[in-house]
Design an enzyme around this catalytic site. Sequence first.
Site, short mmCIF file in Angstrom:
data_model
loop_
_atom_site.label_atom_id
_atom_site.label_comp_id
_atom_site.label_asym_id
_atom_site.label_seq_id
_atom_site.Cartn_x
_atom_site.Cartn_y
_atom_site.Cartn_z
N ILE A 152 26.23 0.57 -0.21
CA ILE A 152 25.55 -0.27 0.62
C ILE A 152 26.38 -1.64 1.25
O ILE A 152 26.41 -1.77 2.43
CB ILE A 152 24.17 -0.88 0.13
CG1 ILE A 152 23.08 0.18 0.00
CG2 ILE A 152 23.61 -1.91 1.23
CD1 ILE A 152 21.86 -0.10 -0.69
N ASP A 171 33.73 -7.43 -6.97
CA ASP A 171 32.99 -6.49 -8.02
C ASP A 171 33.89 -6.29 -9.10
O ASP A 171 34.84 -5.70 -9.12
CB ASP A 171 33.25 -5.11 -7.20
CG ASP A 171 32.02 -4.17 -7.56
OD1 ASP A 171 32.21 -4.20 -8.78
OD2 ASP A 171 31.36 -3.54 -7.10
N ALA A 235 18.90 -7.11 -2.44
CA ALA A 235 19.27 -6.13 -3.48
C ALA A 235 18.22 -6.12 -4.38
O ALA A 235 17.09 -5.16 -4.40
CB ALA A 235 20.63 -6.57 -4.26
N ASP A 260 14.51 -10.29 1.00
CA ASP A 260 13.68 -9.00 1.13
C ASP A 260 13.01 -8.76 -0.16
O ASP A 260 12.15 -7.74 -0.21
CB ASP A 260 14.54 -7.93 1.84
CG ASP A 260 13.69 -6.66 1.95
OD1 ASP A 260 12.54 -6.60 2.67
OD2 ASP A 260 13.92 -5.62 1.42
N GLU A 265 6.81 -8.98 -7.38
CA GLU A 265 6.44 -8.39 -6.21
C GLU A 265 5.02 -7.73 -6.40
O GLU A 265 4.88 -6.96 -7.15
CB GLU A 265 7.40 -7.47 -5.69
CG GLU A 265 8.95 -7.92 -5.12
CD GLU A 265 9.85 -7.09 -4.94
OE1 GLU A 265 9.57 -5.92 -4.72
OE2 GLU A 265 10.97 -7.12 -4.35
N HIS A 286 10.28 -6.47 1.22
CA HIS A 286 10.89 -5.29 0.34
C HIS A 286 10.95 -4.05 1.35
O HIS A 286 10.64 -2.97 0.97
CB HIS A 286 10.51 -4.90 -1.00
CG HIS A 286 11.26 -4.11 -2.09
ND1 HIS A 286 11.47 -4.37 -3.21
CD2 HIS A 286 12.41 -3.35 -1.62
CE1 HIS A 286 12.57 -3.68 -3.88
NE2 HIS A 286 12.84 -3.13 -2.74
N ILE A 287 11.54 -4.57 2.59
CA ILE A 287 11.44 -3.33 3.74
C ILE A 287 12.66 -3.27 4.06
O ILE A 287 13.15 -2.32 5.35
CB ILE A 287 10.49 -3.63 4.81
CG1 ILE A 287 10.64 -5.08 5.29
CG2 ILE A 287 8.97 -3.52 4.34
CD1 ILE A 287 11.76 -5.29 6.04
N ALA A 288 13.81 -3.82 3.62
CA ALA A 288 15.41 -3.58 4.26
C ALA A 288 15.78 -2.13 4.22
O ALA A 288 16.19 -1.74 5.12
CB ALA A 288 16.17 -4.44 3.53
N GLY A 289 15.38 -1.42 3.22
CA GLY A 289 15.63 0.01 2.97
C GLY A 289 14.66 0.98 3.99
O GLY A 289 14.90 2.26 3.97
#
Length: 315
Positions: A152, A171, A235, A260, A265, A286-289
């Site tokens: 992503i 990373d 994330a 998000d 939640e 929580h709708i980014a995806g």
Amino acid sequence: MQIVVPEFMEEDILRAGLSGSGILYDPGLVDRRAELLAALAGAEAIIVRNRTQVNAELLAAAPRLRVVGRLGVGLDNIDLEACKARGVAVFPASGANDISVAEYVISSAMVLLRGIHAMPSRLADGDWARNALMNGREINGKTLGLVGFGSIARETAKRALALGMDVMAYDPHLAPEGPHWDLKTGRVRPADLGTVLAGADVLSLHVPLTSGTRHMINEAALAQMKPGAIVINAARGGVVDEVALSQALRTGHLSGAALDVFETEPPPPEDCARFQGLANVILTPHIAGLSQESNRRVSEVTVASVRKHLLAEVS
């Protein structure tokens, strides 16, 4: 074969891809735990999103369970060790919603840099407010800092580079040299976390929630960021200390944030209150995806994985 689906997905893809199976599709079943557990008595597969807790209790109620399909990539709602001990395979829909999340990050960054997300309601109320928006910032030339550089994050980097951003990423699981830093639209600079925090105009998080990443973006980390920076978390909730973030927004140290995902939640009222009155924050459930396109891709990938596993075990 009995398959239970207690959360929403594309029903036509489910029924076409697993035709011949006994399918219980009830998107509200996730909220009726006792009914869900009872329905799993003869189930060989369950397909879930992020709300169904696939834990020891659920596994005990599903003695014939062979596979869990995850409509997404996060696995923190699934007890992987318990599934492994039971011989239950787990298949996330890896890659299926990468584009949707990447577009969410970039669009949120552009809106927050320009400061325009609150304007439609102000203008409708008669507030012309032109002067307040005359100093919005362009995304071109800004630095995007990525924490985590998985699939992503790489999709996000491609779009940022195409828009003229400089991109760096932290990373610890990737070597500082290698082709993984080279994208078709440019090169991402590997850097340590401190450098990413200090240099980012826009900080975007792309790590799972673990004991090592919980509250990694805390008061101390936010203090390292340059004044006027923006934080985006699509994330996992808990990676950001929401109390510290809300304070940084209220003091003006950060110019904006998009969340998000949340520690709890849906977030309880006291958590929501942290962000009340802030005009520089975007909050989404929580709708980014989730998009029309990614919903179908996720369903297709998940159904294919579940079908392949069930048929392989039969043969």
